[in-house]
Design a protein around this motif. Structure first.
Motif, mmCIF file in Angstrom:
data_model
loop_
_atom_site.group_PDB
_atom_site.id
_atom_site.type_symbol
_atom_site.label_atom_id
_atom_site.label_comp_id
_atom_site.label_asym_id
_atom_site.label_seq_id
_atom_site.Cartn_x
_atom_site.Cartn_y
_atom_site.Cartn_z
ATOM 1 N N ARG A 218 0.821 -1.229 0.000
ATOM 2 C CA ARG A 218 0.000 0.000 0.000
ATOM 3 C C ARG A 218 0.851 1.274 0.000
ATOM 4 N N GLY A 219 1.894 1.304 -0.815
ATOM 5 C CA GLY A 219 2.714 2.507 -0.888
ATOM 6 C C GLY A 219 4.162 2.161 -1.131
ATOM 7 N N SER A 220 5.065 2.905 -0.497
ATOM 8 C CA SER A 220 6.502 2.711 -0.683
ATOM 9 C C SER A 220 6.947 1.381 -0.080
ATOM 10 N N PHE A 221 7.872 0.695 -0.778
ATOM 11 C CA PHE A 221 8.348 -0.596 -0.290
ATOM 12 C C PHE A 221 9.772 -0.841 -0.773
ATOM 13 N N THR A 222 10.497 -1.643 -0.013
ATOM 14 C CA THR A 222 11.766 -2.165 -0.498
ATOM 15 C C THR A 222 11.479 -3.526 -1.126
ATOM 16 N N PRO A 223 12.348 -3.994 -2.026
ATOM 17 C CA PRO A 223 12.114 -5.316 -2.621
ATOM 18 C C PRO A 223 11.948 -6.416 -1.581
ATOM 19 N N GLN A 224 12.725 -6.368 -0.509
ATOM 20 C CA GLN A 224 12.628 -7.403 0.516
ATOM 21 C C GLN A 224 11.325 -7.323 1.291
ATOM 22 N N GLU A 225 10.755 -6.128 1.399
ATOM 23 C CA GLU A 225 9.469 -5.995 2.093
ATOM 24 C C GLU A 225 8.325 -6.594 1.286
ATOM 25 N N ALA A 226 8.508 -6.687 -0.038
ATOM 26 C CA ALA A 226 7.435 -7.189 -0.890
ATOM 27 C C ALA A 226 7.255 -8.692 -0.758
ATOM 28 N N THR A 227 8.327 -9.415 -0.438
ATOM 29 C CA THR A 227 8.202 -10.869 -0.303
ATOM 30 C C THR A 227 9.328 -11.411 0.550
ATOM 31 N N ARG A 228 8.998 -12.415 1.355
ATOM 32 C CA ARG A 228 10.023 -13.086 2.164
ATOM 33 C C ARG A 228 10.480 -14.384 1.513
ATOM 34 N N TYR A 229 10.000 -14.668 0.305
ATOM 35 C CA TYR A 229 10.313 -15.931 -0.357
ATOM 36 C C TYR A 229 11.466 -15.820 -1.355
ATOM 37 N N LEU A 230 11.953 -14.610 -1.631
ATOM 38 C CA LEU A 230 12.981 -14.420 -2.651
ATOM 39 C C LEU A 230 14.230 -13.798 -2.059
ATOM 40 N N GLU A 231 15.371 -14.156 -2.652
ATOM 41 C CA GLU A 231 16.613 -13.495 -2.284
ATOM 42 C C GLU A 231 16.558 -12.026 -2.695
ATOM 43 N N GLU A 232 17.340 -11.195 -2.013
ATOM 44 C CA GLU A 232 17.262 -9.755 -2.236
ATOM 45 C C GLU A 232 17.576 -9.369 -3.685
ATOM 46 N N ASP A 233 18.588 -10.011 -4.280
ATOM 47 C CA ASP A 233 18.946 -9.616 -5.644
ATOM 48 C C ASP A 233 17.852 -9.947 -6.635
ATOM 49 N N ARG A 234 17.156 -11.076 -6.437
ATOM 50 C CA ARG A 234 16.063 -11.426 -7.346
ATOM 51 C C ARG A 234 14.863 -10.512 -7.138
ATOM 52 N N ALA A 235 14.545 -10.203 -5.895
ATOM 53 C CA ALA A 235 13.438 -9.280 -5.624
ATOM 54 C C ALA A 235 13.731 -7.906 -6.223
ATOM 55 N N THR A 236 14.986 -7.448 -6.123
ATOM 56 C CA THR A 236 15.355 -6.161 -6.702
ATOM 57 C C THR A 236 15.238 -6.187 -8.214
ATOM 58 N N ALA A 237 15.610 -7.306 -8.833
ATOM 59 C CA ALA A 237 15.468 -7.436 -10.286
ATOM 60 C C ALA A 237 14.001 -7.323 -10.697
ATOM 61 N N PHE A 238 13.101 -7.907 -9.912
ATOM 62 C CA PHE A 238 11.671 -7.802 -10.219
ATOM 63 C C PHE A 238 11.197 -6.356 -10.060
ATOM 64 N N ALA A 239 11.669 -5.661 -9.041
ATOM 65 C CA ALA A 239 11.296 -4.256 -8.869
ATOM 66 C C ALA A 239 11.771 -3.431 -10.060
#
Length: 288
Positions: free
Chosen positions: A90-111
């Motif tokens: 519901r607003g600003s987020f870090t990639p890691q805040e969006a999911t606990r199932y992915l490594e940080e680098d993969r979550a950042t790539a999705f962002a």
């Protein structure tokens, strides 16, 4: 107390009946858009269904090139998990805040994928924000499945259909037609633990009112369906005790020849396609 029927003198005359009907304002005609066979099949069943805008984290008129890029990403379960989490922030987020199932680098790539499609913007301190906030992931899941049914299997499709059926209510998430047959897909984007008996009961009321040729209950999860989902669905079947579910492959199940349940294990759309293939074969005449 006995109610006496009206006498002949109290009944309206033929002239009065004709005058009364002639003074009535005619019901307005509801014309369907050309080429929308799913809504036409609903109308032939006596339902005046309408289509509502989907709750999407992107413009409904997304240009074809961006739509295809997004569909390719949505084909990956990990990306769907990430986008679902980003919506729920519901607003600003870090990639890691969006999911606990992915490594940080993969979550950042999705962002960064979202940014490249103009669906998110970068903010300070490694944070991101969706450019078109949505309330839930449900509309995106409906949009994705409808798109793939249309493009990969050449169904005529409508998503987000307001049913307006008396004493039934709710939406028809995705309805599709092909070969003169009507298909109804109920989409669930939450884990099985959040599935409630009243949701399953509402699904069965819609199925019984609509009478589609094939129905598919879709859970966008990698978790097993046999622990909770299958028993809830079996409990609503009209035949009790219910027949045992038949596993087609992985977590693709047939509860009846016309009702199927799938999850997202390995390939969500592949699983939906397997269920539809089984349903269409069940509708075919017996093999010679």
């Amino acid at each position: 107390m006995t109610v006496q029927p009206p006498s002949e003198d109290e009944l309206p005359t033929a002239r009065e009946l004709e005058q009364d009907e002639a003074s009535t304002t005619p019901t307005s005609r509801l014309l369907l858009p050309l080429g929308n066979e799913p809504l036409a099949m609903l109308a032939r069943r006596g339902f005046q269904a309408t289509v509502a805008p989907l709750d999407l984290p992107f413009p409904a008129d997304l240009d074809p090139s961006r739509a295809e890029r997004l569909v390719e990403r949505l084909g990956h379960y990990a990306f769907r998990l990430f986008l679902r989490g980003a919506i729920l922030r519901r607003g600003s987020f870090t990639p890691q805040e969006a999911t606990r199932y992915l490594e940080e680098d993969r979550a950042t790539a999705f962002a960064e994928d979202l940014v490249s499609m103009d669906l998110a913007t970068r903010e300070e301190a490694g944070r991101y924000r969706l450019t078109h906030p949505a309330l839930s992931f449900g509309g995106t899941l409906e949009w994705y499945v409808a798109h793939e049914l249309r493009e990969r299997l050449r169904f005529d499709v409508a998503a987000g259909v307001k049913f307006h059926a008396p004493d039934v209510g709710g939406d028809l998430d995705v309805v599709a037609t092909a070969e003169g047959h009507l298909v109804y897909l109920e989409m669930k984007s939450s884990p099985p633990k959040h599935l409630a008996p009243d949701e399953v009961g509402a699904f069965f009321r819609r199925v019984r009112a609509l009478r589609p040729h094939v129905s598919v209950f879709v859970m966008d999860t990698a978790l097993r369906l046999s622990d909770k989902v299958l028993p809830l669905l079996q409990a609503e079947l009209s035949v009790q005790p219910p027949p045992p579910p038949r596993r087609i492959v992985r977590e693709v199940w047939a509860l009846t020849p016309h009702l199927y349940v799938v999850n997202a294990r390995q390939d969500l759309m592949g699983n939906i396609g397997l269920a539809l293939a089984e349903g269409f074969r069940a509708l075919a005449p017996p093999a010679p």
